[in-house]
Design an enzyme around this catalytic site. Structure first.
Site, mmCIF file in Angstrom:
data_model
loop_
_atom_site.group_PDB
_atom_site.id
_atom_site.type_symbol
_atom_site.label_atom_id
_atom_site.label_comp_id
_atom_site.label_asym_id
_atom_site.label_seq_id
_atom_site.Cartn_x
_atom_site.Cartn_y
_atom_site.Cartn_z
ATOM 1 N N ILE A 62 0.840 -1.194 0.000
ATOM 2 C CA ILE A 62 0.000 0.000 0.000
ATOM 3 C C ILE A 62 0.878 1.248 0.000
ATOM 4 O O ILE A 62 2.008 1.218 0.502
ATOM 5 C CB ILE A 62 -0.980 -0.013 1.210
ATOM 6 C CG1 ILE A 62 -2.099 1.012 1.023
ATOM 7 C CG2 ILE A 62 -0.236 0.155 2.528
ATOM 8 C CD1 ILE A 62 -3.291 0.790 1.950
ATOM 9 N N CYS A 63 0.356 2.310 -0.604
ATOM 10 C CA CYS A 63 1.032 3.615 -0.604
ATOM 11 C C CYS A 63 -0.045 4.664 -0.339
ATOM 12 O O CYS A 63 -1.013 4.393 0.351
ATOM 13 C CB CYS A 63 1.773 3.855 -1.914
ATOM 14 S SG CYS A 63 0.721 3.972 -3.375
ATOM 15 N N ALA A 64 0.110 5.827 -0.879
ATOM 16 C CA ALA A 64 -0.883 6.885 -0.662
ATOM 17 C C ALA A 64 -2.127 6.667 -1.526
ATOM 18 O O ALA A 64 -3.253 6.728 -1.038
ATOM 19 C CB ALA A 64 -0.281 8.257 -0.947
ATOM 20 N N GLY B 120 -2.000 4.346 -4.667
ATOM 21 C CA GLY B 120 -1.954 3.129 -5.474
ATOM 22 C C GLY B 120 -0.897 3.121 -6.555
ATOM 23 O O GLY B 120 -0.623 2.085 -7.149
ATOM 24 N N THR C 211 -3.763 4.377 0.995
ATOM 25 C CA THR C 211 -4.104 4.863 2.327
ATOM 26 C C THR C 211 -5.116 6.001 2.270
ATOM 27 O O THR C 211 -6.000 6.100 3.132
ATOM 28 C CB THR C 211 -2.819 5.302 3.065
ATOM 29 O OG1 THR C 211 -1.903 4.208 3.069
ATOM 30 C CG2 THR C 211 -3.101 5.716 4.494
#
Length: 105
Positions: A60-62, A64, A88
């Protein structure tokens, strides 16, 4: 590249999914998915030894984008990696909980 939506991810997380967050440390500390382990892109190679070989790794990141790239890189190294679409930010927009600080649970 494999990608899952936030609803599938939420189900997997509730079942104990292994999650890494590839955002930078300041982003992670500001708020991350409960249980996500920090593994910033800049140190992704160093995290390889800590990833399970026998289960899926959710990335996961901010939003995608970084997680798609990271999951692709991990898959090229034999890791069963899946990117979390929406990241996120999407998790938080859906009203799901975030943890602030350096704790991973």
């Amino acid at each position: 590249m494999r990608e899952v939506d936030l609803n599938v991810f939420a189900t997997e997380l509730a079942a104990g999914a292994f999650v890494i967050d590839v955002r930078e440390p300041d982003e992670y500390v500001a708020g991350h998915v409960p249980g996500a382990r920090p593994a910033p892109l800049s140190a992704l190679g160093a995290a390889l030894a800590e990833l399970p070989a026998d289960r899926t790794v959710y990335v996961i990141c901010a939003s995608g984008n970084r997680s798609l790239w990271a999951a692709d890189q991990l898959a090229a190294r034999g890791v069963d990696a899946v990117s979390v679409a929406g990241g996120t930010k999407g998790w938080a927009r859906a009203g799901r909980p975030l943890v602030c600080g350096t704790a991973t649970a």
